[in-house]
Design a protein around this motif. Structure first.
Motif, mmCIF file in Angstrom:
data_model
loop_
_atom_site.group_PDB
_atom_site.id
_atom_site.type_symbol
_atom_site.label_atom_id
_atom_site.label_comp_id
_atom_site.label_asym_id
_atom_site.label_seq_id
_atom_site.Cartn_x
_atom_site.Cartn_y
_atom_site.Cartn_z
ATOM 1 N N LEU A 44 1.268 3.731 -3.335
ATOM 2 C CA LEU A 44 0.816 5.127 -3.202
ATOM 3 C C LEU A 44 1.965 6.091 -3.452
ATOM 4 O O LEU A 44 1.799 7.125 -4.101
ATOM 5 C CB LEU A 44 0.204 5.372 -1.822
ATOM 6 C CG LEU A 44 -0.328 6.794 -1.609
ATOM 7 C CD1 LEU A 44 -1.470 7.089 -2.564
ATOM 8 C CD2 LEU A 44 -0.796 7.011 -0.187
ATOM 9 N N GLY A 45 3.154 5.752 -2.961
ATOM 10 C CA GLY A 45 4.328 6.599 -3.169
ATOM 11 C C GLY A 45 4.587 6.830 -4.644
ATOM 12 O O GLY A 45 4.747 7.966 -5.093
ATOM 13 N N TYR A 46 4.586 5.741 -5.418
ATOM 14 C CA TYR A 46 4.858 5.876 -6.851
ATOM 15 C C TYR A 46 3.726 6.600 -7.566
ATOM 16 O O TYR A 46 3.963 7.414 -8.460
ATOM 17 C CB TYR A 46 5.120 4.503 -7.481
ATOM 18 C CG TYR A 46 6.526 4.044 -7.208
ATOM 19 C CD1 TYR A 46 7.596 4.674 -7.839
ATOM 20 C CD2 TYR A 46 6.804 3.025 -6.311
ATOM 21 C CE1 TYR A 46 8.893 4.296 -7.580
ATOM 22 C CE2 TYR A 46 8.098 2.628 -6.041
ATOM 23 C CZ TYR A 46 9.145 3.268 -6.680
ATOM 24 O OH TYR A 46 10.431 2.908 -6.405
ATOM 25 N N LYS A 102 2.565 14.032 -9.630
ATOM 26 C CA LYS A 102 3.376 15.245 -9.540
ATOM 27 C C LYS A 102 3.972 15.566 -10.898
ATOM 28 O O LYS A 102 3.949 16.703 -11.359
ATOM 29 C CB LYS A 102 4.507 14.967 -8.547
ATOM 30 C CG LYS A 102 4.891 16.129 -7.660
ATOM 31 C CD LYS A 102 5.901 15.597 -6.690
ATOM 32 C CE LYS A 102 6.430 16.539 -5.700
ATOM 33 N NZ LYS A 102 7.399 15.862 -4.813
ATOM 34 N N MET A 137 1.854 8.907 -6.383
ATOM 35 C CA MET A 137 2.003 10.334 -6.098
ATOM 36 C C MET A 137 3.072 10.962 -6.965
ATOM 37 O O MET A 137 2.899 12.067 -7.480
ATOM 38 C CB MET A 137 2.412 10.515 -4.638
ATOM 39 C CG MET A 137 1.271 10.836 -3.743
ATOM 40 S SD MET A 137 1.949 11.019 -2.099
ATOM 41 C CE MET A 137 0.445 10.929 -1.193
ATOM 42 N N ALA A 138 4.183 10.248 -7.106
ATOM 43 C CA ALA A 138 5.280 10.774 -7.916
ATOM 44 C C ALA A 138 4.826 10.965 -9.353
ATOM 45 O O ALA A 138 5.124 11.984 -9.985
ATOM 46 C CB ALA A 138 6.474 9.826 -7.853
ATOM 47 N N ALA A 177 0.844 -1.197 0.000
ATOM 48 C CA ALA A 177 0.000 0.000 0.000
ATOM 49 C C ALA A 177 0.876 1.242 0.000
ATOM 50 O O ALA A 177 0.685 2.155 -0.805
ATOM 51 C CB ALA A 177 -0.903 -0.005 1.223
ATOM 52 N N PHE A 178 1.869 1.270 0.902
ATOM 53 C CA PHE A 178 2.751 2.437 0.997
ATOM 54 C C PHE A 178 3.505 2.635 -0.316
ATOM 55 O O PHE A 178 3.583 3.749 -0.842
ATOM 56 C CB PHE A 178 3.773 2.222 2.121
ATOM 57 C CG PHE A 178 3.202 2.349 3.502
ATOM 58 C CD1 PHE A 178 2.888 3.586 4.023
ATOM 59 C CD2 PHE A 178 3.004 1.229 4.292
ATOM 60 C CE1 PHE A 178 2.393 3.709 5.309
ATOM 61 C CE2 PHE A 178 2.499 1.344 5.577
ATOM 62 C CZ PHE A 178 2.197 2.580 6.080
ATOM 63 N N ILE A 179 4.071 1.547 -0.822
ATOM 64 C CA ILE A 179 4.932 1.661 -2.001
ATOM 65 C C ILE A 179 4.118 2.102 -3.214
ATOM 66 O O ILE A 179 4.498 3.038 -3.926
ATOM 67 C CB ILE A 179 5.662 0.321 -2.259
ATOM 68 C CG1 ILE A 179 6.588 0.028 -1.069
ATOM 69 C CG2 ILE A 179 6.451 0.369 -3.550
ATOM 70 C CD1 ILE A 179 7.234 -1.334 -1.083
#
Lengths: 190, 190
Positions: A177-179, A185, A181-182, A173-175
């Motif tokens: 979402l991180g990508y 952006k 978001m990037a 989930a964390f990983i």
């Protein structure tokens, strides 16, 4: 119109404003769960924005926040009871995160930043746009995790067998979402 | 023995941040420095323990006898909001030093979903008051534990060269994912 579209990508509550991360990570184990949670939050956002902008002139400034919270909590309870009655399977899956819509920063954030200053109609539209932006991000993230984890989207098997199971579990989930978001952006900067 | 299982499970196996996704906002927001993480951890421990006790009492002696458990969400969030305000006022009078250390974090805690989440979880798990208190304290320790480890990593991360799109929150999320992966190693401990 602009009130509606800004929530989708430019001011997407999850991917750009980074609000409401807890439910985002918690419920997006599949695209369907993400969509369900997104729509539940959209309903709360529209209704609370509408009601708050209707009653904003009667609420003294000092007790503003508690009053907003009570209004929001009432609509969350409505969602909770309706979902329990008509969609018990989804309710079971989302579990704790349904009552936690109350403390979702997006809802209180929009109430304070937008609904307490604008007309009922534009507040409702703002709620709809923000809610759909939230639902969109949740569904996309759910679809990505479901696909990478089990090779399916909306429970339709596209690739047989299990893939990277870790994406359905907490770390994925964390990983993911991180990508995501990037990427957002990057798109917004173009 | 039961208490030890609750403690180990709450801190390591089902870590509130890394496995249950509660309290992600402060986890991402204030985890830039180890010192602020410590302050936040202290404030959370204080409020969560108090909130769990009060909400448990209200659930057992007010909501349940009256048969109005459906008002749980509204009642709990109001109790938490009031409690935070009260703690702030009392702390300011009684211990200015503690207040200056924890003060800035207190308003943030009302919308920390970990507080409401734990209050509801304690009821859902049918804990008695003592188990509820142990559960609350253990989870707050787990929260601080994750926050402090993460702050340590982020202090190092600031010195690294990160691709432009991944700067800030995205890289933090991916890091959190890897940390969650490490915590998955505790699965099966209890």
């Amino acid at each position: 119109m602009q009130n509606f579209t800004k929530g989708l990508l430019k001011e997407n509550p999850i991917l750009v404003l980074v609000l409401g991360t807890c439910p985002t990570l918690g419920v997006t184990t599949s695209a369907f769960n993400g969509l369900g949670m997104g729509l539940a939050t959209t309903f709360v956002l529209i209704m609370s924005n509408l009601v708050i902008s209707l009653v904003k002139d009667f609420i003294p400034d000092k007790v503003r926040i508690p009053s907003f919270i009570v209004i929001i909590a009432s609509f969350v309870t409505v969602v909770e009871l309706v979902m329990q009655g008509f969609l018990p399977a989804l309710f079971e899956q989302l579990g704790l995160f349904i009552p936690l819509i109350v403390v979702n920063c997006i809802v209180l954030g929009r109430a304070e930043a937008f609904a307490s200053k604008n007309t009922p109609l534009s507040s409702a539209i703002d709620g709809l746009g923000m809610g759909l932006g939230f639902a969109l991000a949740l569904t996309v993230l759910g679809a990505i995790r479901e696909f990478l984890g089990s090779g399916a989207i909306f429970s339709i098997k596209l690739i047989p067998g299990d893939l990277m199971l870790v994406f359905i579990l907490a770390p994925g989930a964390f990983i993911a979402l991180g990508y995501l978001m990037a990427i957002t952006k990057r798109l917004n900067n173009k | 023995m039961e208490y030890i299982i609750i403690i180990i499970s709450a801190i390591f196996v089902n870590n509130i941040v890394l496995a249950q996704f509660l309290g992600i906002c402060p986890f991402i927001g204030v985890s830039n420095k180890i010192s602020t993480s410590l302050g936040m951890g202290g404030a959370v421990l204080f409020v969560i323990t108090l909130a769990t006790i009060v909400t448990w009492l209200v659930q057992m002696y007010v909501l349940k006898p009256l048969g109005i458990e459906f008002l749980q969400t509204i009642a709990f969030i109001l109790i938490i909001a009031g409690l935070v305000q009260m703690v702030e006022i009392i702390l300011k009078k009684v211990s200015p030093t503690l207040y200056s250390a924890l003060g800035v974090f207190l308003p943030l805690i009302t919308t920390n979903c970990a507080v409401l989440g734990l209050a509801i979880l304690t009821i859902q798990k049918d804990y008695n008051l003592m188990e509820g208190v142990v559960f609350a304290i253990a989870n707050s320790v787990g929260f601080s534990f994750a926050l402090i480890i993460f702050a340590g990593i982020r202090e190092q991360l600031d010195l690294m060269e990160v691709p432009a799109g991944m700067k800030g929150v995205p890289i933090a999320l991916v890091t959190a994912g890897i940390l969650a992966l490490a915590f998955m190693g505790f699965t099966g401990l209890v």
